[in-house]
Design an enzyme around this catalytic site. Structure first.
Site, PDB file in Angstrom:
ATOM      1  N   LYS A   1      26.597 -25.455  -0.401  1.00  0.00           N
ATOM      2  CA  LYS A   1      28.264 -25.746  -0.622  1.00  0.00           C
ATOM      3  C   LYS A   1      28.617 -25.691  -2.184  1.00  0.00           C
ATOM      4  O   LYS A   1      27.676 -26.316  -2.996  1.00  0.00           O
ATOM      5  CB  LYS A   1      28.438 -27.367  -0.198  1.00  0.00           C
ATOM      6  CG  LYS A   1      29.994 -27.475  -0.338  1.00  0.00           C
ATOM      7  CD  LYS A   1      30.127 -28.716   0.226  1.00  0.00           C
ATOM      8  CE  LYS A   1      31.671 -29.466   0.331  1.00  0.00           C
ATOM      9  NZ  LYS A   1      31.756 -30.621   0.886  1.00  0.00           N
TER      10      LYS A   1
ATOM     11  N   CYS B   1      33.434 -27.076   4.361  1.00  0.00           N
ATOM     12  CA  CYS B   1      34.393 -28.183   4.060  1.00  0.00           C
ATOM     13  C   CYS B   1      35.369 -27.807   3.115  1.00  0.00           C
ATOM     14  O   CYS B   1      36.306 -27.166   3.005  1.00  0.00           O
ATOM     15  CB  CYS B   1      33.898 -29.437   4.197  1.00  0.00           C
ATOM     16  SG  CYS B   1      35.011 -30.835   4.567  1.00  0.00           S
TER      17      CYS B   1
ATOM     18  N   GLU C   1      29.896 -30.212   9.498  1.00  0.00           N
ATOM     19  CA  GLU C   1      28.895 -30.388   8.119  1.00  0.00           C
ATOM     20  C   GLU C   1      28.255 -31.531   8.355  1.00  0.00           C
ATOM     21  O   GLU C   1      28.478 -32.751   8.964  1.00  0.00           O
ATOM     22  CB  GLU C   1      30.186 -30.602   7.204  1.00  0.00           C
ATOM     23  CG  GLU C   1      29.585 -31.134   5.694  1.00  0.00           C
ATOM     24  CD  GLU C   1      30.880 -31.414   4.759  1.00  0.00           C
ATOM     25  OE1 GLU C   1      30.427 -31.118   3.563  1.00  0.00           O
ATOM     26  OE2 GLU C   1      31.684 -31.760   5.266  1.00  0.00           O
TER      27      GLU C   1
END
Length: 277
Positions: A109, A143, A43
């Site tokens: 995300k 994540c 990430e």
């Protein structure tokens, strides 16, 4: 049966230093000796997990995306990882899926890490990206998404409207994806959660899971233990990276995937559900 070879790069990211990080990754990718098809970076691979998008963000025609195009073309691989992107005044933690021919897909995300203030700086995404390569379907997430199983839930009906009362839900004839990839900057202090949840996602979705994390201390003095993992559809660990920089190549086998799904067709019994934007 089809195979898919992936290479994970577990890196000690240089804090907010794009030039150093891109040079580092280019050296690592050039050093891969095995034949590989997908190279996975962590990430925010060009900066580390920074809350300074107003300084570090790039547009989609910026230098880091051009670097990804060049590397993917030169090495004839798919290159994936997330970086900070600015678009129409909003900042995104955006995962790029870069093909060797320069075409790409992206995923923003969805779950922003409010504990670190990510929600104050970045705009959430609202749409999953499931890419295709060699007959494999690949679900790409970032994540903190790992903590929210509904967003990654297998089934093929996720995101579709629920049936009207009295109707029968049309269940999928096959699972929605075959491989789930998480790119991360996951802190060492919560490594138990990282490892446990990666295995849980593999088991509940009957999918291969690859989680690529960083190592080292970031600019906020937060340590990262790596723990990059490759997990099979039964939750068995095929690879577990140690607390050090590492490049690892592994071949996923569709035969193994189909064996698990045919022997234990649990995916057929999934609940029908929808996800609100």
């Amino acid at each position: 049966m089809s195979t898919l070879t992936v290479t994970t790069i577990q890196a000690n990211l240089r804090w907010e230093d794009k030039t150093a990080n891109l040079t580092y990754f280019e050296d690592k990718i050039n050093g891969i000796r095995e034949t590989t098809e997908v190279v996975i970076l962590p990430e925010m691979f060009s900066t580390g997990f920074s809350m300074k998008p107003e300084i570090l963000a790039e547009r989609m025609d910026g230098p880091t995306l051009e670097w990804m195009k060049r590397i993917a073309a030169q090495k004839k691989v798919i290159l994936t990882g997330s970086l900070i992107i600015e678009e129409e005044g909003n900042y995104y933690n955006r995962l790029i899926w870069m093909l060797p021919n320069g075409q790409y897909g992206f995923y923003d995300k969805r779950h922003r890490f409010a504990y670190a203030g990510e929600n104050e700086h970045y705009t959430a995404g609202h749409k999953r990206l499931i890419a295709s390569v060699k007959g494999w379907k690949v679900n790409l997430l970032v994540c903190y998404d790992l903590r929210f199983p509904v967003w990654s839930r297998q089934g093929g009906t996720a995101g579709q409207p629920a049936p009207d009362e009295g109707q029968t839900a049309g269940m999928p004839t096959a699972p929605e994806y075959d491989l789930l990839i998480y790119v991360a900057n996951w802190p060492e202090r919560r490594s138990v959660a990282w490892k446990t949840l990666l295995q849980a996602r593999a088991i509940e979705n009957q999918s291969y899971v690859v989680g690529v994390n960083r190592v080292g201390e970031d600019g906020n003095k937060i340590d990262h233990s790596g723990d990059t993992m490759i997990i099979d559809p039964l939750g068995e660990v095929c690879y577990h990276g140690l607390k050090e920089e590492a490049v690892f190549t592994y071949t996923l086998r569709k035969e193994r995937l189909e064996e698990v799904r045919n022997r234990f067709p649990f995916w057929r019994d999934a609940d029908h559900f929808s996800i609100e934007p």
